[in-house]
Scaffold this active site. Structure first.
Site, PDB file in Angstrom:
ATOM      1  N   HIS A  26       0.842  -1.202   0.000  1.00 44.56           N
ATOM      2  CA  HIS A  26       0.000   0.000   0.000  1.00 44.56           C
ATOM      3  C   HIS A  26       0.866   1.235   0.000  1.00 44.56           C
ATOM      4  CE1 HIS A  26       0.488   1.551   4.177  1.00 44.56           C
ATOM      5  NE2 HIS A  26       0.754   0.299   4.463  1.00 44.56           N
ATOM      6  N   CYS A  27       0.294   2.332  -0.510  1.00 51.78           N
ATOM      7  CA  CYS A  27       0.938   3.643  -0.433  1.00 51.78           C
ATOM      8  C   CYS A  27       0.052   4.514   0.438  1.00 51.78           C
ATOM      9  CB  CYS A  27       1.151   4.230  -1.825  1.00 51.78           C
ATOM     10  SG  CYS A  27      -0.370   4.447  -2.764  1.00 51.78           S
ATOM     11  N   ALA A  28       0.099   5.822   0.262  1.00 51.44           N
ATOM     12  CA  ALA A  28      -0.651   6.719   1.143  1.00 51.44           C
ATOM     13  C   ALA A  28      -2.153   6.569   0.998  1.00 51.44           C
ATOM     14  CB  ALA A  28      -0.250   8.170   0.864  1.00 51.44           C
ATOM     15  N   ARG A  30      -3.674   4.031  -1.586  1.00 52.88           N
ATOM     16  CA  ARG A  30      -4.122   2.891  -2.387  1.00 52.88           C
ATOM     17  C   ARG A  30      -3.617   1.558  -1.852  1.00 52.88           C
ATOM     18  NH1 ARG A  30      -2.100   5.172  -8.256  1.00 52.88           N
ATOM     19  NH2 ARG A  30      -2.474   7.364  -7.834  1.00 52.88           N
TER      20      ARG A  30
END
Length: 467
Positions: A26-28, A30
């Site tokens: 995951h990113c910030a 998504r």
């Protein structure tokens, strides 16, 4: 509030089950899934899951937009359900073979420059705050004038605002070595060598105060304070060179010979070949950028403001990070930021219109939360969750971005930094530009909102979208 564990289960089921997932990261905003078989994904089912604001394939990953904070919690639940976890960089490596050569190159470019951005964001905020406190009106509130500011305070602010750009080659070389498989610390030292105090300072040479050192009578050698391309190219070659040396050096001598030979060969190449050649290339790129941003009658803002979010959809927008860094390094300002801020704000305005106009409860909640996300500088939920799904709101957002960008160019707005936009971006315009900055954003939002309300959306699209 929906149960995150249940949402995680629904996501796994909609994408074809655990067996169809290679890994999760995951990113910030998504959840990023590596998928075995795309055909097993039920796109409509994914998009109808609570808290999901959109889903799409990008960079070889199936990316489900969940929003800041929410994505962390749902990722944890996905991992608890037996999916293999990866860091974002590890998963990016897994996906690196996907896409065409240009997409892979842009993705790599982003991997190098994105980690540097937080330092430049902080520097931009320092510049904005210095611009604020140095205004005569602000100083007058404390009974001061610019003549009363001590040299020591000026020196302190210069440390805050100049350090990241003075040592920019070190940051670039470090990050490039990291991405291309070298030892980041060797890259850092190589970058520091490029700005060694023993070399003529690049800014002093440019100002005519100092002459470059001429080796062999014709090769000009200077420091590379603030340069990007020489450090980037040296980082790529250096990382590959280090790997090749390490394969050939006996293990017992690796600790000594590998860094020694890598740095010796690379600083020689960087100073005598890579630096002089790519510094010229860097100047041409900067000149082209300045030319585009200097187009008369607001044309630059109109063009960039209109197409920026189209570029974001393609996923290649990180390529412009280098251009913004160059602008800040050379001119200590960034007119590009004001223009793209309008394109971001306009997509939020279009999503806001959808949210206020629709009677569908889920779409209303999704649109309103996505518009807030856009006003904080993150457009993916608004674009992929709302505007692109119904088509016309996205186009109205592009028009709003063009109108706002046009005004930004006409008014000559220039940020003190990069990477933060819309509401957070106000911090980059505290040096007397805050009122026009707010004005252009309101125009961009208002244009997109009105056009979307009148022509861009009706609940009839909900039925058409399901066919």
């Amino acid at each position: 509030m929906s149960d995150n564990k249940q949402i995680a289960k629904e996501i796994l089921e909609a994408v074809g089950g655990n067996d169809n997932i290679i890994s999760a990261a995951h990113c910030a905003t998504r959840l990023r899934l590596m998928i075995k078989d795309k055909e097993k994904i039920d796109q409509e089912k994914v998009e109808n899951i609570s808290k999901v604001k959109g889903a799409f394939f990008n960079s070889g990953q199936y990316q489900i937009i969940l929003g800041t904070g929410t994505v962390n919690r749902i990722y944890e639940e996905v991992i608890k359900l037996g999916v293999s976890g990866r860091t974002k960089s590890e998963q990016s490596s897994e996906a690196a073979k996907s896409g065409n050569a240009f997409q892979r190159a842009v993705r790599t470019f982003g991997d190098v420059f994105v980690p540097i951005i937080p330092a430049l964001v902080a520097t931009g905020l320092f510049m904005g705050l210095r611009g604020l406190v140095m205004q005569e009106q602000i100083l007058a509130l404390f009974g001061l004038s610019p003549d009363n500011i001590s040299d020591n305070f000026i020196l302190f602010t210069q440390v805050l605002t100049d350090t990241a750009f003075v040592f920019l080659p070190a940051l670039v070389a470090w990050s490039t070595f990291r991405v291309f498989g070298g030892t980041p610390l060797i890259g850092l030292v190589l970058g520091l060598m490029l700005v060694s105090p023993s070399l003529p300072n690049a800014w002093s040479v440019a100002g005519g105060d100092v002459e470059p050192i001429r080796f062999f009578g014709f090769i000009p050698v200077v420091g590379y304070q603030g340069s990007i391309l020489p450090a980037f190219i040296a980082g790529i070659i250096g990382a590959k060179l280090e790997q090749n040396i390490r394969k050939r050096v006996p293990e017992v001598l690796d600790l000594i010979l590998t860094p020694f030979l890598t740095l010796l060969i690379m600083i020689t190449l960087a100073l005598f070949v890579i630096g002089p050649v790519f510094h010229i290339a860097e100047e041409y790129i900067l000149d082209a950028t300045v030319f585009l941003l200097s187009l008369p009658f607001g044309l630059s803002g109109l063009i960039i403001g209109t197409i920026n979010q189209v570029i974001v959809v393609t996923g290649v927008h990180h390529i412009f990070n280098m251009l913004e860094i160059q602008l800040l390094e050379q001119f200590k300002n960034n007119p590009y930021n004001a223009i793209i801020t309008c394109s971001i704000a306009a997509q939020g305005g279009a999503a806001l219109a959808v949210g206020l106009k629709t009677k569908a409860a889920k779409l209303k909640a999704l649109s309103l939360s996505s518009s807030l996300s856009a006003f904080l500088g993150i457009t993916e939920p608004a674009i992929f969750g709302v505007n692109l799904r119904y088509g016309k709101p996205f186009i109205m957002g592009l028009i709003g971005g063009g109108v706002g960008g046009f005004l930004a160019s006409i008014l000559g707005l220039k940020a003190t930094g990069m990477a933060i936009t819309v509401i957070p971006g106000t911090l980059l315009y505290l040096n007397g530009q805050i009122i026009p900055y707010i004005f252009i954003n309101l125009v961009a939002i208002g244009t997109a909102f009105i056009l979307t309300w009148l022509f861009g959306f009706s609940d009839k699209m909900l039925a058409d979208n399901k066919r």
